[in-house]
Design an enzyme around this catalytic site. Structure first.
Site, PDB file in Angstrom:
ATOM      1  N   LYS A 179       0.346  -1.249  -0.221  1.00 45.58           N
ATOM      2  CA  LYS A 179       0.140   0.184  -0.248  1.00 45.58           C
ATOM      3  C   LYS A 179       1.156   1.136   0.086  1.00 45.58           C
ATOM      4  O   LYS A 179       0.540   2.122  -0.806  1.00 45.58           O
ATOM      5  CB  LYS A 179      -0.845   0.059   1.262  1.00 45.58           C
ATOM      6  CG  LYS A 179      -1.557  -1.472   1.280  1.00 45.58           C
ATOM      7  CD  LYS A 179      -2.848  -0.950   3.101  1.00 45.58           C
ATOM      8  CE  LYS A 179      -1.794  -1.250   4.053  1.00 45.58           C
ATOM      9  NZ  LYS A 179      -1.477  -2.666   4.119  1.00 45.58           N
TER      10      LYS A 179
ATOM     11  N   ARG B 221      -9.408   0.307   9.481  1.00 45.28           N
ATOM     12  CA  ARG B 221      -9.101  -0.844   9.685  1.00 45.28           C
ATOM     13  C   ARG B 221      -9.844  -1.829  10.458  1.00 45.28           C
ATOM     14  O   ARG B 221      -9.449  -2.941  10.765  1.00 45.28           O
ATOM     15  CB  ARG B 221      -7.762  -1.147  10.999  1.00 45.28           C
ATOM     16  CG  ARG B 221      -6.459  -1.255   9.552  1.00 45.28           C
ATOM     17  CD  ARG B 221      -5.616  -0.813  11.280  1.00 45.28           C
ATOM     18  NE  ARG B 221      -4.083  -1.694  10.616  1.00 45.28           N
ATOM     19  CZ  ARG B 221      -2.396  -0.841  10.255  1.00 45.28           C
ATOM     20  NH1 ARG B 221      -2.639   0.357   9.366  1.00 45.28           N
ATOM     21  NH2 ARG B 221      -2.372  -1.418   9.245  1.00 45.28           N
TER      22      ARG B 221
ATOM     23  N   ARG C  82      11.766  -5.310   4.747  1.00 38.98           N
ATOM     24  CA  ARG C  82      11.163  -4.189   4.869  1.00 38.98           C
ATOM     25  C   ARG C  82      12.028  -3.017   6.054  1.00 38.98           C
ATOM     26  O   ARG C  82      12.813  -4.054   6.551  1.00 38.98           O
ATOM     27  CB  ARG C  82       9.946  -3.611   5.035  1.00 38.98           C
ATOM     28  CG  ARG C  82       9.243  -2.411   4.549  1.00 38.98           C
ATOM     29  CD  ARG C  82       7.819  -1.498   4.618  1.00 38.98           C
ATOM     30  NE  ARG C  82       7.431  -2.137   6.094  1.00 38.98           N
ATOM     31  CZ  ARG C  82       5.929  -2.349   6.602  1.00 38.98           C
ATOM     32  NH1 ARG C  82       5.548  -1.956   5.569  1.00 38.98           N
ATOM     33  NH2 ARG C  82       5.729  -2.927   7.639  1.00 38.98           N
TER      34      ARG C  82
ATOM     35  N   ARG D  95      11.698  -1.908  10.767  1.00 39.78           N
ATOM     36  CA  ARG D  95      11.340  -1.199  12.323  1.00 39.78           C
ATOM     37  C   ARG D  95      10.869  -2.452  13.074  1.00 39.78           C
ATOM     38  O   ARG D  95      10.948  -3.696  13.020  1.00 39.78           O
ATOM     39  CB  ARG D  95       9.051  -1.233  11.590  1.00 39.78           C
ATOM     40  CG  ARG D  95       8.492   0.249  10.702  1.00 39.78           C
ATOM     41  CD  ARG D  95       7.963   0.344   9.450  1.00 39.78           C
ATOM     42  NE  ARG D  95       6.827  -0.632  10.003  1.00 39.78           N
ATOM     43  CZ  ARG D  95       5.224  -0.136   9.914  1.00 39.78           C
ATOM     44  NH1 ARG D  95       5.022   0.120   8.755  1.00 39.78           N
ATOM     45  NH2 ARG D  95       4.957  -1.242  10.166  1.00 39.78           N
TER      46      ARG D  95
ATOM     47  N   ARG E 203       0.084  -8.963  13.561  1.00 42.69           N
ATOM     48  CA  ARG E 203      -0.414  -7.675  12.732  1.00 42.69           C
ATOM     49  C   ARG E 203      -1.450  -8.975  11.969  1.00 42.69           C
ATOM     50  O   ARG E 203      -2.009  -8.787  11.121  1.00 42.69           O
ATOM     51  CB  ARG E 203       0.535  -7.473  12.009  1.00 42.69           C
ATOM     52  CG  ARG E 203       1.046  -6.139  12.594  1.00 42.69           C
ATOM     53  CD  ARG E 203       2.672  -5.034  12.229  1.00 42.69           C
ATOM     54  NE  ARG E 203       2.578  -5.373  11.229  1.00 42.69           N
ATOM     55  CZ  ARG E 203       3.287  -4.706  10.815  1.00 42.69           C
ATOM     56  NH1 ARG E 203       4.650  -5.541  10.457  1.00 42.69           N
ATOM     57  NH2 ARG E 203       3.906  -4.239   9.120  1.00 42.69           N
TER      58      ARG E 203
HETATM   59  P1  ADP Z   1       1.301  -1.349   7.734  1.00 42.87           P
HETATM   60  O1  ADP Z   1       1.537  -0.865   6.326  1.00 42.87           O
HETATM   61  O2  ADP Z   1       3.113  -2.393   8.129  1.00 42.87           O
HETATM   62  O3  ADP Z   1       0.226  -2.470   7.238  1.00 42.87           O
HETATM   63  P2  ADP Z   1       1.379   0.247   8.949  1.00 42.87           P
HETATM   64  O4  ADP Z   1       1.873   1.201   9.402  1.00 42.87           O
HETATM   65  O5  ADP Z   1       0.326   0.957   8.548  1.00 42.87           O
HETATM   66  O6  ADP Z   1       1.587  -0.694   8.986  1.00 42.87           O
HETATM   67  O7  ADP Z   1       0.954   0.034  10.505  1.00 42.87           O
HETATM   68  C1  ADP Z   1       1.300   0.431  11.535  1.00 42.87           C
HETATM   69  C2  ADP Z   1       0.919   0.120  12.988  1.00 42.87           C
HETATM   70  O8  ADP Z   1       0.216   1.319  13.565  1.00 42.87           O
HETATM   71  C3  ADP Z   1      -0.382  -1.259  13.285  1.00 42.87           C
HETATM   72  O9  ADP Z   1       0.056  -2.202  13.307  1.00 42.87           O
HETATM   73  C4  ADP Z   1      -1.326  -0.690  13.906  1.00 42.87           C
HETATM   74  O10 ADP Z   1      -0.110  -0.725  15.377  1.00 42.87           O
HETATM   75  C5  ADP Z   1      -1.395   1.417  13.742  1.00 42.87           C
HETATM   76  N1  ADP Z   1      -1.982   1.315  13.734  1.00 42.87           N
HETATM   77  C6  ADP Z   1      -2.450   2.451  11.714  1.00 42.87           C
HETATM   78  N2  ADP Z   1      -3.317   2.412  11.464  1.00 42.87           N
HETATM   79  C7  ADP Z   1      -4.279   2.048  12.473  1.00 42.87           C
HETATM   80  C8  ADP Z   1      -5.844   2.183  12.317  1.00 42.87           C
HETATM   81  N3  ADP Z   1      -5.958   2.758  10.853  1.00 42.87           N
HETATM   82  N4  ADP Z   1      -6.324   1.671  12.885  1.00 42.87           N
HETATM   83  C9  ADP Z   1      -5.408   1.404  14.453  1.00 42.87           C
HETATM   84  N5  ADP Z   1      -4.278   0.532  14.548  1.00 42.87           N
HETATM   85  C10 ADP Z   1      -3.739   1.346  13.124  1.00 42.87           C
HETATM   86  P1  ADP Z   2       2.254  -2.036   3.197  1.00 42.94           P
HETATM   87  O1  ADP Z   2       1.916  -0.048   3.311  1.00 42.94           O
HETATM   88  O2  ADP Z   2       1.388  -2.501   2.759  1.00 42.94           O
HETATM   89  O3  ADP Z   2       2.082  -2.319   4.663  1.00 42.94           O
HETATM   90  P2  ADP Z   2       5.033  -1.419   1.457  1.00 42.94           P
HETATM   91  O4  ADP Z   2       4.799  -0.548   0.610  1.00 42.94           O
HETATM   92  O5  ADP Z   2       5.262  -0.977   2.779  1.00 42.94           O
HETATM   93  O6  ADP Z   2       3.511  -2.432   2.663  1.00 42.94           O
HETATM   94  O7  ADP Z   2       5.739  -3.185   1.253  1.00 42.94           O
HETATM   95  C1  ADP Z   2       5.749  -3.905   2.384  1.00 42.94           C
HETATM   96  C2  ADP Z   2       7.937  -4.163   1.432  1.00 42.94           C
HETATM   97  O8  ADP Z   2       7.029  -5.094   0.422  1.00 42.94           O
HETATM   98  C3  ADP Z   2       8.288  -3.076   1.545  1.00 42.94           C
HETATM   99  O9  ADP Z   2       9.690  -3.979   1.647  1.00 42.94           O
HETATM  100  C4  ADP Z   2       8.531  -3.097  -0.150  1.00 42.94           C
HETATM  101  O10 ADP Z   2       9.585  -2.739  -0.389  1.00 42.94           O
HETATM  102  C5  ADP Z   2       8.381  -4.509  -0.905  1.00 42.94           C
HETATM  103  N1  ADP Z   2       6.864  -4.450  -1.473  1.00 42.94           N
HETATM  104  C6  ADP Z   2       6.201  -3.422  -1.978  1.00 42.94           C
HETATM  105  N2  ADP Z   2       5.697  -3.730  -3.591  1.00 42.94           N
HETATM  106  C7  ADP Z   2       6.029  -4.730  -3.740  1.00 42.94           C
HETATM  107  C8  ADP Z   2       6.314  -6.013  -4.770  1.00 42.94           C
HETATM  108  N3  ADP Z   2       4.911  -5.357  -6.078  1.00 42.94           N
HETATM  109  N4  ADP Z   2       6.880  -6.723  -5.384  1.00 42.94           N
HETATM  110  C9  ADP Z   2       7.375  -7.209  -3.685  1.00 42.94           C
HETATM  111  N5  ADP Z   2       7.729  -6.300  -2.627  1.00 42.94           N
HETATM  112  C10 ADP Z   2       6.834  -4.819  -3.149  1.00 42.94           C
END
Ligand code: ADP
Ligand code: ADP
Ligand code: ZN
Length: 215
Positions: A13, A88, A127, A160, A171
């Site tokens: 995302k 979420r 990541r 992270r 998660r």
């Molecule tokens: P990822 O993109 O890897 O799923 P995020 O960066 O979106 O992780 O979120 C990291 C953490 O921040 C989540 O595991 C949660 O603890 C918190 N968080 C982010 N967005 C929300 C949300 N909409 N509701 C509750 N917690 C959130």
């Molecule tokens: P999210 O915000 O949904 O948690 P990220 O955009 O941070 O996900 O991507 C998670 C990990 O996967 C990062 O290390 C990113 O560089 C990698 N990644 C993102 N898109 C792709 C893809 N299409 N193929 C392989 N790796 C990817």
């Protein structure tokens, strides 16, 4: 254009949103990025959120709903928004609906990026994140030009705390329990589009852009 980019942790995302925001000129609103910036700056919000984030749990709905209401009322959202990481939970989605009605910017599409669990774990465990601008990289699939350094702003990348194996599993469990039901929620609302997120970054970008171009 009023869009939610939806999907499990690691679906891509944030990676897609960083490019989409340039292409379509709407702000990328990542609740994860906002929360991490608050943790880094040790604000009241950051202090409240940190424990939940480190354990791989969701920060309470009331906190997120207040945060997103303020953010969506900022001036840069006049022509739309690209939400990443919100909503979420069902209560967050219900609250969003109310806020968007108040400000007259109803959601047009929820793009669900579908990726298998094995791929998610692989993506999350490799990541690397920029503490300054939030850009994310992958040690194998999407490496920075200079090892360990952000292409965009030159900061030193870090892993992270919640991208360690045990927290990743937690998660994904939380996603399945609390967040995945939103697929049905938005499906019933008739605004869900599922896309295959298993290709590389450019392939997924083409697919997501193809959907966005219709709005
Ligand atoms: P990822 O993109 O890897 O799923 P995020 O960066 O979106 O992780 O979120 C990291 C953490 O921040 C989540 O595991 C949660 O603890 C918190 N968080 C982010 N967005 C929300 C949300 N909409 N509701 C509750 N917690 C959130
Ligand atoms: P999210 O915000 O949904 O948690 P990220 O955009 O941070 O996900 O991507 C998670 C990990 O996967 C990062 O290390 C990113 O560089 C990698 N990644 C993102 N898109 C792709 C893809 N299409 N193929 C392989 N790796 C990817
Ligand atoms: Zn950076």
């Amino acid at each position: 254009m009023n869009v939610v980019l939806f999907g499990p942790p690691g679906a891509g995302k944030g990676t897609q949103a960083k490019e989409l925001t340039k292409k379509y000129g709407i702000p990328h609103i990542s609740t994860g990025d906002i929360l991490r910036a608050n943790v880094r700056d040790a604000t009241e919000l950051g202090k409240e959120a940190k424990g939940y984030m480190d354990r791989g749990e969701l920060v309470p709905d009331t906190v997120l709903i207040g945060l997103i209401r303020n953010r969506l009322n900022e001036a840069d959202c006049v022509d739309g928004y690209l939400l990443d990481g919100y909503p979420r939970t069902i209560p967050q989605a219900d609250a969003l609906d109310g806020i968007l009605r108040e400000i007259g910017k109803p959601l047009e599409v929820v793009i669900n990026i579908d990726v298998s669990d094995d791929n998610l774990v692989e993506r999350l465990s490799g990541r690397r994140t920029c503490p300054n601008c939030g850009e994310s990289y992958h040690i194998v699939f999407n490496p920075p030009e200079k090892q360990g350094i952000c292409n965009v702003c030159g900061s030193q990348l870090y892993q992270r705390d919640d991208d360690r194996e045990e927290v990743i599993r937690q998660r994904l469990t939380v996603y399945n329990q609390k967040t995945k039901p939103l697929i049905d929620y938005y499906g019933k609302a008739g605004i869900l589009v599922n896309i295959d997120g298993s290709g590389n970054v450019d392939e997924v970008f083409q697919t997501v852009s193809g959907v966005m171009d219709k709005y």
